[in-house]
Design an enzyme around this catalytic site. Structure first.
Site, PDB file in Angstrom:
ATOM      1  N   GLY A  13       0.846  -1.193   0.000  1.00 46.74           N
ATOM      2  CA  GLY A  13       0.000   0.000   0.000  1.00 46.74           C
ATOM      3  C   GLY A  13       0.878   1.239   0.000  1.00 46.74           C
ATOM      4  N   THR A  14       1.290   1.661  -1.186  1.00 42.61           N
ATOM      5  CA  THR A  14       2.218   2.782  -1.300  1.00 42.61           C
ATOM      6  C   THR A  14       1.449   4.085  -1.484  1.00 42.61           C
ATOM      7  OG1 THR A  14       3.795   1.245  -2.291  1.00 42.61           O
ATOM      8  CG2 THR A  14       4.321   3.572  -2.502  1.00 42.61           C
ATOM      9  N   GLY A  15       0.701   4.493  -0.449  1.00 42.43           N
ATOM     10  CA  GLY A  15       0.065   5.810  -0.473  1.00 42.43           C
ATOM     11  C   GLY A  15       0.979   6.807   0.212  1.00 42.43           C
ATOM     12  N   LYS A 198      -3.499   7.378  20.499  1.00 44.96           N
ATOM     13  CA  LYS A 198      -3.517   7.996  19.160  1.00 44.96           C
ATOM     14  C   LYS A 198      -4.936   8.460  18.809  1.00 44.96           C
ATOM     15  CE  LYS A 198      -1.516   8.879  15.109  1.00 44.96           C
ATOM     16  NZ  LYS A 198      -1.935   8.198  13.929  1.00 44.96           N
ATOM     17  N   ASN A 206     -10.024  14.176  12.763  1.00 48.13           N
ATOM     18  CA  ASN A 206     -10.462  13.533  11.511  1.00 48.13           C
ATOM     19  C   ASN A 206     -11.940  13.804  11.263  1.00 48.13           C
ATOM     20  OD1 ASN A 206      -8.530  11.863   9.847  1.00 48.13           O
ATOM     21  ND2 ASN A 206      -7.957  11.189  11.892  1.00 48.13           N
ATOM     22  N   SER A 268      -6.364  12.922   7.265  1.00 44.30           N
ATOM     23  CA  SER A 268      -6.535  11.926   6.195  1.00 44.30           C
ATOM     24  C   SER A 268      -7.999  11.667   5.871  1.00 44.30           C
ATOM     25  CB  SER A 268      -5.851  10.614   6.581  1.00 44.30           C
ATOM     26  OG  SER A 268      -6.418  10.101   7.774  1.00 44.30           O
TER      27      SER A 268
END
Length: 317
Positions: A13-15, A198, A206, A268
Site C-alpha cells: 500500500g504505497t500511499g 492515538k 479527523n 486523512s
C-alpha cells in the site's frame, strides 16, 4: 549494520504513509520493494517524490515497484500502509511477499486494526502495530507532501514470539529500522493503550474536518470548535480508562497544544471524503465506541460524531 545484514523491506500500500516511510528507508540504504495498484505505471516511470517541510525535496528513482505481490522478493519486514477499509484484500499479498517468519507492521489508524488482519494470516507471521505521528498526504500518483512531524511508535500485537523479551526485541528491531532512517521511533510496551492514545487526536480532528469542512488552523482558532475538540478528547480518555488503560496525565493537553503549533493540516479522513473514498469509520469510531460500551461506558459526543459521519459517508460514495 553492514549492507549484508540489512533486512529486506516490502511496502504493502504505497500511499502517503507507505510512500513516505518506504522512501526514507530506501534513502537510508535499505532494500525496499513497493507494491502498487493504480499508481504502478506512474511510479515505475517517474519514481516517488516527497516534498518535505522537514527534509526538503526528496526523490527515489528508480523505485523497486511491483504491481503483483508474487513478483516481490521474500521480505523480512512488511509495512502495511493501505487504508483500514481495504484490509481484507491485503492478506494474500502479505502472505505472498513475506518470508515465513516475516514481521508485519500495520501503519494504520484506529483501534484493533491488527485483529482483522491477524485472523487472515498464518500463525508464523509476527504482527506489530505502528502509530504514525505525521502530517503527510498524497498530491498525485507517486507525489507526497510531508508537512510536519514523522515519528512512528511500534508495539507487538501477536505471533510466534513467546515471551515479553522476544516481543520487545522485535519491537526494538522495528524501531531501529526507522531510527536508522532518521525517523524518531519509540518502542511501545502496550500496543492497545498506544492505539487509544492515538485516538485522542484522530477522533476529534479527523471527524470534525469532514463534518465542519475545516482544517486544523481554523478548528483551533474558533472558541466553539476548540471546546468541542477538548470535550471529544476528554471522552476518548474516559473510554480508554474504562477499558483499563492509564493515559498519562496531561496527554490530551499535549496533543491539543501540539496541534496549535502545527502547520495548517487537512487530516486523512478529509482527503478520503473529498476523493469520495469510504471513510475509516469502523476502525476510528465504531470499535472504540463498542469497546467502551462493553466496559459499561457511554461516549455520547463521539457517538454523535460517528452517526453524523456515517450519514455523510453513505451519501458521498
Amino acid at each position: 549494520m553492514g549492507t549484508i545484514n540489512k533486512p529486506v523491506v516490502g511496502i504493502i500500500g504505497t500511499g502517503a504513509i507507505g510512500g513516505f516511510y518506504g522512501l526514507m528507508l530506501a534513502r537510508a540504504g535499505f532494500n525496499v520493494h513497493f507494491l502498487l495498484r493504480s499508481e504502478f505505471s506512474a511510479v515505475a516511470e517517474r519514481g516517488l517524490q516527497v516534498d518535505s517541510a522537514v527534509h526538503g525535496k526528496l526523490t527515489l528513482d528508480p523505485v523497486q515497484a511491483y504491481s503483483a505481490a508474487e513478483d516481490m522478493p521474500p521480505c523480512d519486514w512488511l509495512l502495511v500502509g493501505a487504508k483500514t477499509t481495504s484490509t481484507a484484500g491485503l492478506a494474500p499479498a502479505i502472505v505472498q511477499a513475506g518470508k515465513p517468519d516475516a514481521k508485519v507492521l500495520v501503519l494504520q489508524n484506529g483501534l484493533d486494526v491488527e485483529d482483522s488482519l491477524r485472523e487472515l494470516l498464518p500463525d508464523s507471521l509476527h504482527v506489530l502495530g505502528g502509530l504514525c505521528l505525521i502530517c503527510v498526504h498524497r498530491d498525485g500518483p507517486g507525489q507526497i507532501t510531508h508537512q510536519a512531524l514523522g515519528a512512528v511508535n511500534v508495539g507487538y500485537h501477536s505471533g510466534p514470539a513467546v515471551d515479553e523479551a522476544a516481543r520487545m526485541a522485535l519491537v526494538e528491531e522495528g524501531a531501529g529500522l526507522f531510527r536508522s532512517a532518521g525517523i524518531d521511533s519509540q518502542a511501545m510496551p502496550n500496543l492497545h493503550q498506544a492505539r487509544w492514545q492515538k485516538l485522542i487526536w484522530n477522533i476529534p480532528y479527523n471527524g470534525l474536518s469532514v463534518l465542519l469542512g475545516a482544517s486544523t488552523t481554523p478548528l483551533m482558532a474558533d472558541a466553539d470548535s476548540r471546546a468541542l475538540i477538548q470535550a471529544l478528547m476528554a471522552e476518548v480518555v474516559q473510554g480508554a480508562q474504562a477499558c483499563g488503560h492509564q493515559i498519562p496525565a496531561g496527554y490530551a493537553e499535549y496533543l491539543f497544544t501540539m496541534t496549535e503549533k502545527m502547520p495548517d493540516y487537512w487530516p486523512s479522513m478529509y482527503h478520503d471524503f473529498s476523493h469520495q473514498r469510504p471513510l475509516e469509520l469502523e476502525a476510528i469510531y465504531a470499535r472504540p465506541l463498542a469497546a467502551a460500551k462493553a466496559a459499561g461506558c457511554e461516549l455520547p459526543r463521539i457517538e454523535a460524531l460517528y452517526r453524523s459521519l456515517s450519514f455523510i459517508d453513505r451519501r458521498n460514495i
